[in-house]
Motif scaffolding. Structure first.
Motif, short mmCIF file in Angstrom:
data_model
loop_
_atom_site.label_atom_id
_atom_site.label_comp_id
_atom_site.label_asym_id
_atom_site.label_seq_id
_atom_site.Cartn_x
_atom_site.Cartn_y
_atom_site.Cartn_z
N ARG A 287 -70.45 -111.22 -1.46
CA ARG A 287 -69.55 -111.95 -1.05
C ARG A 287 -68.45 -112.49 -2.01
O ARG A 287 -67.53 -113.41 -1.79
N ALA A 288 -68.75 -112.12 -3.34
CA ALA A 288 -67.94 -112.63 -4.49
C ALA A 288 -66.54 -112.03 -4.32
O ALA A 288 -66.42 -110.90 -3.81
N THR A 289 -65.46 -112.86 -4.92
CA THR A 289 -63.99 -112.06 -4.88
C THR A 289 -63.94 -111.25 -6.27
O THR A 289 -64.51 -111.75 -7.46
N ARG A 290 -63.43 -110.08 -6.18
CA ARG A 290 -63.34 -109.08 -7.18
C ARG A 290 -61.95 -109.08 -7.43
O ARG A 290 -61.00 -109.28 -6.68
N SER A 291 -61.84 -109.07 -8.75
CA SER A 291 -60.56 -109.07 -9.47
C SER A 291 -60.37 -108.13 -10.49
O SER A 291 -61.40 -107.53 -11.24
N THR B 134 -62.90 -104.33 -13.51
CA THR B 134 -63.09 -105.14 -12.52
C THR B 134 -64.30 -106.03 -12.50
O THR B 134 -65.15 -105.75 -13.34
N ALA C 115 -66.46 -109.13 -10.91
CA ALA C 115 -67.05 -110.09 -9.68
C ALA C 115 -67.92 -111.37 -10.20
O ALA C 115 -68.77 -111.02 -11.14
N ALA D 75 -69.96 -114.71 -9.24
CA ALA D 75 -70.70 -115.62 -7.98
C ALA D 75 -71.47 -116.78 -9.06
O ALA D 75 -72.31 -116.57 -9.70
#
Length: 471
Positions: A328-332, A460, A462, A464
């Motif tokens: 559910r975490a936003t990945r950048s 990349t 992520a 949480a």
């Protein structure tokens, strides 16, 4: 106590007792929808002593409720480590085996039974039920063995000083017959403790199974490397009588300084092998600056066996809630390089990094909090090194500053999962092919994770963060 030490926070999603001393997990069992954790506990203070079994339960391996002491020390007898087995119909009693450590110095195995799902216990009147007259006979782990349509129980216990595992068999969980012994094996200068024997399919093939012997090894004497406590495992075969290893030396289970006494839950759903360990080290456990609690458990880890470089290796993966949060975490994705800004973590956080080492070159990750201690990870040239340093780390104990090294295959892409929960740091390499577990001193506030690479290629991330539970 230095100011930095006063900021050690309580973990949020790892189990710690409300107060007082805790070490080895005991009696791990899944029963009637609950995961039961019993543990070595001093109900009377923050230091080792008055050993009893504390008790906690969880419905999901994330949220834990602590209960009253399950098995209490008594005059002339302390209650050391052991295990619990459940009736397979889910309706029968729970049976516990534990080590009675007597004031005269000898150790023997005793039995207790619970008829209310593990909350109250009645010791057997004939205790001890297995006594060799030894001063170091301890840590009974009872497992179920099914073969040729007949089930029986196997007990593993150690003669700790001799580095031997002794195996006994029983049909009724009452009388035991000696079967065989295993060991010594590997380096001297340690005692063996907390054995476990786990059956796992190799590479997921149910028709190609191996047995994995788990051993906790603790350094003794003056001629040691100074690492203190660690865990190893041996892959082999078990025929209900004797364990036969495939290779002549144990393999390191966790490459950090603070993972010990790990054993698996009896009766886990789906016959999964779920291991829990104590995040501590006997070199400095009594000096670690936490209060009013002292001692924490690792994340539960799901075990599997995979062929790596032609050899069966134990793989350890975090519990489902960790992967659920990361999903559910936003990945950048950002271009690495020597001057990237840091990532801010709450200090109770999951951080996953993925990259191609062939493109980025060496990757370095530094963790800084509001203390003068730091944690540095370096991934390059087939190895991962984790170093904890700084004045706050040095103040704990001379053995606390350290570097842990993990040999890695030259495989790409690379992935690291860092699980930071206050003073607990667990690092999962790849898909769990290696782990590094360390106590850290990063303070009670936010933590900055600074990621640097030799060359500007994609990385990349992520993140949480886990909020404390509402009281």
């Amino acid at each position: 106590m230095p100011p930095a030490h006063r900021t050690v926070p309580r973990p949020v999603f790892h189990f710690t007792p409300r107060r007082n001393w805790m070490n080895d997990p005991n009696g791990l069992v899944h029963h009637r929808g609950l995961w039961h954790l019993y543990f070595q506990y001093n109900p009377e203070g923050p230091d080792w002593g008055n050993m009893s079994w504390g008790h906690a339960t969880s419905p999901d391996l994330e949220h834990w409720t602590e209960h009253a002491v399950a098995l209490s020390h008594r005059a002339g007898e302390q209650i050391y480590s052991g295990s619990i087995v459940a009736a397979r119909d889910g309706e029968g009693p729970l049976t516990a085996y534990y080590t009675s450590a007597y004031d005269d110095g000898h150790q023997a195995q005793s039995r207790a039974v619970s008829h209310d799902g593990g909350f109250t216990w009645t010791p057997a009147p004939e205790n001890p039920v297995l006594d060799r007259g030894s001063r170091a006979f301890r840590d009974p782990k009872v497992i179920r063995y099914d073969a040729e349509g007949a089930a029986r129980w196997i007990m593993l216990a150690v003669e700790a000083d001799d580095r031997q595992v002794l195996l006994y068999a029983s049909r009724d969980l009452r009388s035991w017959e000696f079967q065989s012994s295993f060991g010594p094996l590997g380096g001297a200068g340690v005692v063996w403790e907390c054995p476990d024997l786990v059956r796992l399919p190799l590479d997921g093939h149910p028709d190609d199974e191996r047995w994995v012997l788990l051993l906790s090894t603790n350094e003794v004497g003056d001629d040691t490397r100074g690492e203190g406590s660690s865990m190893h495992y041996v892959v082999g075969h078990f025929d209900g009588v004797a364990f036969t290893p495939e290779r002549p030396r144990p393999t390191r289970l966790d490459h950090g300084r603070d993972f010990y006494a790990g054993v698996t839950f009896d009766n886990a759903p789906g016959d999964e092998a779920v291991m829990l360990g104590w995040m501590g080290n006997w070199r400095y456990a009594d000096a670690f600056p936490s209060t009013p609690w002292r001692g924490a458990m690792s994340l539960p880890r799901r075990l599997s066996l995979r062929t790596v470089d032609g050899v069966p290796r134990l793989v350890q993966q975090p519990p489902g809630f960790v992967r659920d949060r990361l999903a559910r975490a936003t990945r950048s994705t950002f271009p690495g390089g020597p001057d990237r800004p840091g990532i801010t973590l709450s200090g109770h956080s999951l951080l996953e990094l993925c990259w191609d080492p062939a493109a980025t070159g060496a990757l370095r990750l530094s963790l800084h909090g509001d203390t003068d201690a730091r944690v540095d990870l370096q991934h390059d040239s087939g190895s991962l090194r984790l170093t904890r340093s700084g004045p706050a780390a040095e103040a704990v104990h001379p053995g606390f500053p350290s570097t842990s090294t993990v040999p890695l295959p030259d495989a790409t892409p690379a992935r690291l999962l860092l699980v930071l929960d206050g003073p607990l740091l667990e690092v999962f390499v790849g898909d769990g092919e290696a782990t590094v577990s360390n106590l850290v001193l990063l303070g009670g506030g936010p933590v900055t994770a600074a990621v640097r690479t030799e060359r500007a290629a994609p990385v990349t991330a992520a993140v949480a963060d886990v909020a404390p539970a509402t009281p």
